[in-house]
Design a protein around this motif. Structure first.
Motif, PDB file in Angstrom:
ATOM      1  N   LYS A  95       0.821  -1.215   0.000  1.00 44.85           N
ATOM      2  CA  LYS A  95       0.000   0.000   0.000  1.00 44.85           C
ATOM      3  C   LYS A  95       0.852   1.261   0.000  1.00 44.85           C
ATOM      4  CE  LYS A  95      -4.122  -1.812   2.207  1.00 44.85           C
ATOM      5  NZ  LYS A  95      -5.142  -1.617   3.229  1.00 44.85           N
ATOM      6  N   ASP A 142     -10.908   4.592   0.472  1.00 44.67           N
ATOM      7  CA  ASP A 142     -11.288   4.413  -0.947  1.00 44.67           C
ATOM      8  C   ASP A 142     -10.059   4.376  -1.854  1.00 44.67           C
ATOM      9  OD1 ASP A 142     -13.901   4.496  -0.166  1.00 44.67           O
ATOM     10  OD2 ASP A 142     -14.286   6.549  -0.852  1.00 44.67           O
ATOM     11  N   GLU A 143      -9.026   5.147  -1.500  1.00 47.77           N
ATOM     12  CA  GLU A 143      -7.810   5.204  -2.306  1.00 47.77           C
ATOM     13  C   GLU A 143      -6.796   4.118  -1.906  1.00 47.77           C
ATOM     14  OE1 GLU A 143      -7.504   7.058  -4.954  1.00 47.77           O
ATOM     15  OE2 GLU A 143      -9.410   8.099  -4.617  1.00 47.77           O
ATOM     16  N   ASN A 144      -7.220   3.229  -1.011  1.00 50.04           N
ATOM     17  CA  ASN A 144      -6.382   2.100  -0.552  1.00 50.04           C
ATOM     18  C   ASN A 144      -5.046   2.559   0.050  1.00 50.04           C
ATOM     19  OD1 ASN A 144      -5.934  -0.649  -0.081  1.00 50.04           O
ATOM     20  ND2 ASN A 144      -4.801  -0.898  -2.000  1.00 50.04           N
ATOM     21  N   LEU A 145      -5.116   3.604   0.871  1.00 47.81           N
ATOM     22  CA  LEU A 145      -3.916   4.166   1.493  1.00 47.81           C
ATOM     23  C   LEU A 145      -3.794   3.708   2.939  1.00 47.81           C
ATOM     24  CD1 LEU A 145      -4.304   7.866   0.329  1.00 47.81           C
ATOM     25  CD2 LEU A 145      -2.635   6.235  -0.546  1.00 47.81           C
ATOM     26  N   ARG A 195      -7.267  13.713  -4.485  1.00 45.88           N
ATOM     27  CA  ARG A 195      -7.468  12.616  -5.455  1.00 45.88           C
ATOM     28  C   ARG A 195      -6.607  12.841  -6.689  1.00 45.88           C
ATOM     29  NH1 ARG A 195     -13.456  11.330  -4.507  1.00 45.88           N
ATOM     30  NH2 ARG A 195     -13.265   9.369  -3.357  1.00 45.88           N
ATOM     31  N   ILE A 202      -2.974  11.866  -5.728  1.00 42.03           N
ATOM     32  CA  ILE A 202      -2.732  10.468  -5.379  1.00 42.03           C
ATOM     33  C   ILE A 202      -2.867   9.543  -6.601  1.00 42.03           C
ATOM     34  CG2 ILE A 202      -4.986   9.477  -4.685  1.00 42.03           C
ATOM     35  CD1 ILE A 202      -1.886   9.519  -2.436  1.00 42.03           C
ATOM     36  N   ARG A 203      -3.648  10.002  -7.592  1.00 42.79           N
ATOM     37  CA  ARG A 203      -3.875   9.159  -8.786  1.00 42.79           C
ATOM     38  C   ARG A 203      -2.965   9.519  -9.957  1.00 42.79           C
ATOM     39  NH1 ARG A 203     -10.541   8.728  -8.989  1.00 42.79           N
ATOM     40  NH2 ARG A 203     -10.803   7.799  -6.914  1.00 42.79           N
ATOM     41  N   LEU A 246     -12.179   8.628   2.523  1.00 38.40           N
ATOM     42  CA  LEU A 246     -11.465   8.955   1.279  1.00 38.40           C
ATOM     43  C   LEU A 246     -10.151   8.178   1.208  1.00 38.40           C
ATOM     44  CD1 LEU A 246     -10.828  10.760  -1.261  1.00 38.40           C
ATOM     45  CD2 LEU A 246      -9.888  12.440   0.339  1.00 38.40           C
TER      46      LEU A 246
END
Length: 365
Positions: free
Chosen positions: A191, A219-222, A325, A328-329, A216
């Protein structure tokens, strides 16, 4: 007394304490037999952080002036006189070659007393907007080490040396410590890690932001390392999980930086200097509650160079989710920010400051 002797003062927050420790460590590496004595404010965090770093410290009965009328302000003249008298006793007993101040109200009485005893002094100012204590001390200081251009609006031009801010030695190289860091914080290799640091005492607004956006991060798998600060730990510790580590204080910041992929931080001068060196993508949320809004100026100077993202507190409700977002993406954006921020680093700042200390000493011979 033979051998070199140094008295160092700076405190109240990590932004003043850690530069003081960094300077002491560099002096110690050059002069292993040197003696050191720190001076701080009795009830502040330097009284624990300095001994943890291996140095002796004496406490003064001193505090800052409050902005509003209060009993503490009426006591200030008595505290100042008491602290100057104690500083003079310490100086006469310890007999330092040079006295070094890194800001914060604790350094005021010591350096003022040193100047009155004709002991040379060096000031280190971290911010683009000079603190009240350093402005008070500047006229009598031998040398003033600064991190920003244009500081002659606060200090005598002929005393200023542009060095950058001192950085703790353990932060000079963090990239090789990733494996150790993952083990230390019990993280998952698979992760990405978000590091959140709201300053050494914590930030209420950043803490509230994190609480509102835990889903959040999920959801972002952090996984999240969240230094919420001493003042807030009891309020948030129950939220701690395997993927959300709620920490009162991170003592091994080198490992926290090594573990992280993205960082959310305040924009104090110390944080900006450290994060430039670390070279990770950062979202700065400057504190609006500081003199001359200098954290916003710090963060803006990096944003202008495409070296970081800045979000003002007033914009968090509207912009945080989309901004976070987006970062991070977007691995290209992360690489771009990392590339630009590391170009602003001054890894030799501590060495340059200690060179100035030694220059002062050489003039005394």
């Amino acid at each position: 007394m033979s051998g070199k002797r140094y008295m160092i003062s700076g405190g109240g927050t990590g932004g003043h304490i850690y530069p003081a420790i960094a300077i002491a460590e560099e002096l110690q590496s050059r002069h292993p037999d040197a003696k050191f004595l720190f001076v701080g404010a009795k009830d502040k965090m330097e009284m624990t952080k300095v001994p943890e770093a291996g140095f002796k410290i004496e406490g003064l009965w001193i505090s800052g002036i409050q902005r509003k009328l209060s009993l503490a302000n009426l006591m200030f003249p008595f505290k100042l006189i008491s602290s100057i008298l104690k500083s003079k006793r310490l100086l006469k007993s310890f007999k330092p070659n040079v006295v070094i101040g890194t800001g914060g109200f604790a350094s005021g009485p010591l350096l003022k007393a040193a100047s009155s005893l004709n002991i040379p002094t060096l000031i280190q100012e971290q911010n683009a907007y000079a603190g009240i204590t350093n402005k008070w001390l500047a006229k009598e200081a031998n040398t003033i080490c600064v991190a920003y251009e244009g500081m002659d609006k606060f200090f005598p031009k002929d005393k200023i040396v542009l060095t950058g801010n001192p950085i703790r030695k353990d932060l000079l190289e963090v990239s090789s410590k990733k494996e150790e860091a993952i083990k230390y914080f019990d993280l998952d290799h698979e992760k990405k890690t978000l590091l959140i640091i709201g300053g050494s005492l914590g930030s209420q607004r950043i803490n509230e932001l994190i609480v509102d956006h835990i889903s959040l991060f999920e959801d972002e798998n952090l996984q999240v390392l969240w230094q919420c600060g001493k003042l807030y730990y009891d309020r948030y510790k129950h939220l701690s999980t395997a993927n959300l580590k709620v920490l009162e204080f991170i003592s091994k910041m080198d490992l926290a930086y090594a573990a992280s992929d993205v960082i959310i931080s305040r924009a104090g001068a110390g944080a900006v200097s450290e994060l430039s060196l670390v070279g990770k993508p950062v979202i700065f949320i400057p504190s609006p509650n500081v003199a001359e809004d200098h954290q916003t100026k710090n963060a803006k100077s990096l944003e202008d160079k495409q070296a970081a993202i800045m979000l003002k507190e007033s914009d968090l409700d509207n912009k945080f989710v989309a901004t976070f977002r987006g970062l991070i993406r977007d691995t290209d954006l992360q690489k771009e920010l990392s590339k630009h921020i590391v170009q602003l680093a001054k890894p030799l700042a501590t060495k340059s400051i200690v060179d100035e200390v030694e220059h002062i000493e050489s003039q005394l011979k």
